[in-house]
Design a protein around this motif. Structure first.
Motif, PDB file in Angstrom:
ATOM      1  N   ALA A  15      -3.820  -4.615   1.217  1.00 54.05           N
ATOM      2  CA  ALA A  15      -4.384  -3.758   0.169  1.00 54.05           C
ATOM      3  C   ALA A  15      -4.856  -2.430   0.748  1.00 54.05           C
ATOM      4  CB  ALA A  15      -5.540  -4.481  -0.522  1.00 54.05           C
ATOM      5  N   THR A  16      -5.508  -2.469   1.894  1.00 53.67           N
ATOM      6  CA  THR A  16      -6.020  -1.251   2.517  1.00 53.67           C
ATOM      7  C   THR A  16      -4.891  -0.289   2.850  1.00 53.67           C
ATOM      8  OG1 THR A  16      -7.885  -2.480   3.472  1.00 53.67           O
ATOM      9  CG2 THR A  16      -7.378  -0.344   4.437  1.00 53.67           C
ATOM     10  N   LEU A  17      -3.821  -0.806   3.430  1.00 54.13           N
ATOM     11  CA  LEU A  17      -2.677   0.039   3.781  1.00 54.13           C
ATOM     12  C   LEU A  17      -2.030   0.642   2.540  1.00 54.13           C
ATOM     13  CD1 LEU A  17      -1.048  -2.109   6.618  1.00 54.13           C
ATOM     14  CD2 LEU A  17      -2.227   0.083   6.872  1.00 54.13           C
ATOM     15  N   LEU A  18      -1.892  -0.159   1.495  1.00 51.59           N
ATOM     16  CA  LEU A  18      -1.289   0.347   0.256  1.00 51.59           C
ATOM     17  C   LEU A  18      -2.195   1.383  -0.408  1.00 51.59           C
ATOM     18  CD1 LEU A  18       0.231  -2.928  -1.254  1.00 51.59           C
ATOM     19  CD2 LEU A  18       1.478  -0.976  -0.308  1.00 51.59           C
ATOM     20  N   PHE A  19      -3.493   1.135  -0.427  1.00 50.32           N
ATOM     21  CA  PHE A  19      -4.434   2.111  -0.998  1.00 50.32           C
ATOM     22  C   PHE A  19      -4.330   3.441  -0.257  1.00 50.32           C
ATOM     23  CE2 PHE A  19      -7.674  -1.362  -2.439  1.00 50.32           C
ATOM     24  CZ  PHE A  19      -6.797  -1.750  -3.440  1.00 50.32           C
ATOM     25  N   VAL A  38       2.939 -13.168  -0.648  1.00 50.66           N
ATOM     26  CA  VAL A  38       2.372 -14.284  -1.399  1.00 50.66           C
ATOM     27  C   VAL A  38       2.540 -14.014  -2.891  1.00 50.66           C
ATOM     28  CG1 VAL A  38       0.690 -14.782   0.414  1.00 50.66           C
ATOM     29  CG2 VAL A  38       0.051 -13.270  -1.476  1.00 50.66           C
ATOM     30  N   THR A  39       2.078 -14.923  -3.713  1.00 46.48           N
ATOM     31  CA  THR A  39       2.146 -14.741  -5.155  1.00 46.48           C
ATOM     32  C   THR A  39       0.885 -14.037  -5.661  1.00 46.48           C
ATOM     33  OG1 THR A  39       1.064 -16.846  -5.629  1.00 46.48           O
ATOM     34  CG2 THR A  39       3.476 -16.876  -5.355  1.00 46.48           C
ATOM     35  N   PRO A  40       0.949 -13.361  -6.809  1.00 51.72           N
ATOM     36  CA  PRO A  40      -0.263 -12.767  -7.391  1.00 51.72           C
ATOM     37  C   PRO A  40      -1.370 -13.796  -7.601  1.00 51.72           C
ATOM     38  CG  PRO A  40       1.676 -11.870  -8.463  1.00 51.72           C
ATOM     39  CD  PRO A  40       2.165 -12.981  -7.563  1.00 51.72           C
ATOM     40  N   ALA A  41      -0.993 -15.015  -7.895  1.00 49.41           N
ATOM     41  CA  ALA A  41      -2.002 -16.067  -8.076  1.00 49.41           C
ATOM     42  C   ALA A  41      -2.807 -16.278  -6.798  1.00 49.41           C
ATOM     43  CB  ALA A  41      -1.322 -17.368  -8.495  1.00 49.41           C
ATOM     44  N   MET A  42      -2.151 -16.132  -5.661  1.00 52.71           N
ATOM     45  CA  MET A  42      -2.854 -16.285  -4.390  1.00 52.71           C
ATOM     46  C   MET A  42      -3.866 -15.168  -4.180  1.00 52.71           C
ATOM     47  SD  MET A  42      -3.318 -18.138  -1.738  1.00 52.71           S
ATOM     48  CE  MET A  42      -1.891 -19.223  -1.663  1.00 52.71           C
ATOM     49  N   VAL A  43      -3.527 -13.940  -4.611  1.00 53.23           N
ATOM     50  CA  VAL A  43      -4.479 -12.828  -4.529  1.00 53.23           C
ATOM     51  C   VAL A  43      -5.710 -13.154  -5.375  1.00 53.23           C
ATOM     52  CG1 VAL A  43      -4.864 -10.355  -4.899  1.00 53.23           C
ATOM     53  CG2 VAL A  43      -2.598 -11.170  -4.185  1.00 53.23           C
ATOM     54  N   GLN A  52     -12.749  -6.649  -7.648  1.00 52.14           N
ATOM     55  CA  GLN A  52     -13.354  -7.405  -6.555  1.00 52.14           C
ATOM     56  C   GLN A  52     -12.593  -7.165  -5.251  1.00 52.14           C
ATOM     57  OE1 GLN A  52     -13.486 -12.014  -5.769  1.00 52.14           O
ATOM     58  NE2 GLN A  52     -15.039 -11.537  -7.319  1.00 52.14           N
ATOM     59  N   LEU A  53     -11.292  -7.029  -5.359  1.00 54.58           N
ATOM     60  CA  LEU A  53     -10.464  -6.714  -4.183  1.00 54.58           C
ATOM     61  C   LEU A  53     -10.834  -5.337  -3.634  1.00 54.58           C
ATOM     62  CD1 LEU A  53      -8.087  -7.127  -2.215  1.00 54.58           C
ATOM     63  CD2 LEU A  53      -6.561  -6.323  -4.036  1.00 54.58           C
ATOM     64  N   ILE A  54     -10.991  -4.359  -4.516  1.00 53.06           N
ATOM     65  CA  ILE A  54     -11.358  -3.005  -4.093  1.00 53.06           C
ATOM     66  C   ILE A  54     -12.729  -3.020  -3.416  1.00 53.06           C
ATOM     67  CG2 ILE A  54     -11.910  -0.677  -4.895  1.00 53.06           C
ATOM     68  CD1 ILE A  54      -9.871  -1.132  -7.170  1.00 53.06           C
ATOM     69  N   GLU A  55     -13.674  -3.741  -4.000  1.00 50.24           N
ATOM     70  CA  GLU A  55     -15.013  -3.832  -3.410  1.00 50.24           C
ATOM     71  C   GLU A  55     -14.947  -4.455  -2.014  1.00 50.24           C
ATOM     72  OE1 GLU A  55     -18.296  -3.074  -4.467  1.00 50.24           O
ATOM     73  OE2 GLU A  55     -17.234  -1.785  -5.885  1.00 50.24           O
ATOM     74  N   ALA A  56     -14.104  -5.440  -1.842  1.00 43.82           N
ATOM     75  CA  ALA A  56     -13.975  -6.085  -0.537  1.00 43.82           C
ATOM     76  C   ALA A  56     -13.384  -5.127   0.486  1.00 43.82           C
ATOM     77  CB  ALA A  56     -13.104  -7.339  -0.653  1.00 43.82           C
ATOM     78  N   VAL A  57     -12.417  -4.316   0.075  1.00 40.08           N
ATOM     79  CA  VAL A  57     -11.843  -3.309   0.979  1.00 40.08           C
ATOM     80  C   VAL A  57     -12.929  -2.321   1.411  1.00 40.08           C
ATOM     81  CG1 VAL A  57     -10.278  -1.319   1.108  1.00 40.08           C
ATOM     82  CG2 VAL A  57      -9.468  -3.502   0.172  1.00 40.08           C
ATOM     83  N   VAL A  58     -13.755  -1.912   0.467  1.00 40.33           N
ATOM     84  CA  VAL A  58     -14.844  -0.975   0.788  1.00 40.33           C
ATOM     85  C   VAL A  58     -15.822  -1.613   1.775  1.00 40.33           C
ATOM     86  CG1 VAL A  58     -16.837   0.263  -0.136  1.00 40.33           C
ATOM     87  CG2 VAL A  58     -14.660   0.306  -1.363  1.00 40.33           C
ATOM     88  N   ASP A  59     -16.296  -2.807   1.458  1.00 41.58           N
ATOM     89  CA  ASP A  59     -17.333  -3.441   2.277  1.00 41.58           C
ATOM     90  C   ASP A  59     -16.824  -3.913   3.631  1.00 41.58           C
ATOM     91  OD1 ASP A  59     -19.421  -3.107   0.467  1.00 41.58           O
ATOM     92  OD2 ASP A  59     -18.946  -4.956  -0.609  1.00 41.58           O
TER      93      ASP A  59
END
Length: 217
Positions: A15-19, A38-43, A52-59
């Protein structure tokens, strides 16, 4: 088989690389899943929502960079050393986090960047205060140019460092762009030397060079 933590870390890295490369707005959960294999379900298993994914990348990614810059600041070190050490830490940390300059310019500095407000909430205000107070004390003691604004010095350092690093990535991906000395932008040793010289003496010639020029006359 990879552990849950390994899988989660891979998703964060992807996610970080794509962002960084295409922007947060253009990056879907499906794209992150595809990039991680992986599948979107795994994300969604690890991050219930895209936010929540974006927040995790930030933190867990961006704040690591910020903390690596500010944590060593004590506020009582010589201000020139304090400032130049920040330059060195910023450039050294981008060796480990090469995605950081582009992500910072795209999503924090730019209007509409999706990380701007999130990073404002995480600004290390206490450390910034120590930085500014240290510079102000040195100005009062006559050791630093009184025309400088302490609160703007770090912003200047940030611009001198992150913008060239972000531009270097663009040049690397587009080798045919006409730049006079492209190697200087791509060489972090050269960039570090340039920033330090600019901060310490600007366009003024070093004292020895001035003396030589006067002697030649």
């Amino acid at each position: 088989m990879a552990s849950d933590q390994d899988s989660r870390e891979k998703l964060l890295d992807t996610a970080t690389l794509l962002f960084s490369s295409q922007g947060i707005a253009a990056t879907t959960v499906a794209a992150v899943a595809r990039g991680a294999g992986v599948t979107p379900a795994m994300v969604h298993y690890y991050f219930k929502t895209r936010d929540q994914l974006i927040e995790a990348v930030v933190d867990e990614r961006v704040c690591l960079f910020v903390n690596s810059i500010w944590d060593p600041i004590r506020g009582d070190e010589p201000p020139e050393d304090m400032i130049l050490d920040i330059v060195e830490r910023m450039i050294a940390t981008t060796e480990k986090m090469p995605w950081m300059p582009a992500l910072w310019v795209r999503e924090v500095l730019s209007d509409g960047g999706q990380l701007r407000e999130r990073m404002v909430q995480r600004v290390p205000l206490a450390k910034i205060a120590l930085f500014s107070e240290n510079v102000a004390r040195s100005q009062q003691a006559g050791a630093i140019n009184p025309g400088l604004e302490p609160t703007l010095i770090f912003i200047s350092v940030l611009g001198l460092t992150m913008l060239p690093l972000a531009m270097a990535r663009t040049l690397k991906n587009r080798p045919l762009l006409p730049v006079v000395n492209k190697a200087a932008l791509l060489d972090k040793t050269v960039l570090t030397r340039h920033i330090k010289a600019l901060l310490l003496s600007g366009l003024a010639l070093p004292a020895t060079a001035l003396s030589d020029a006067h002697f030649d006359e």
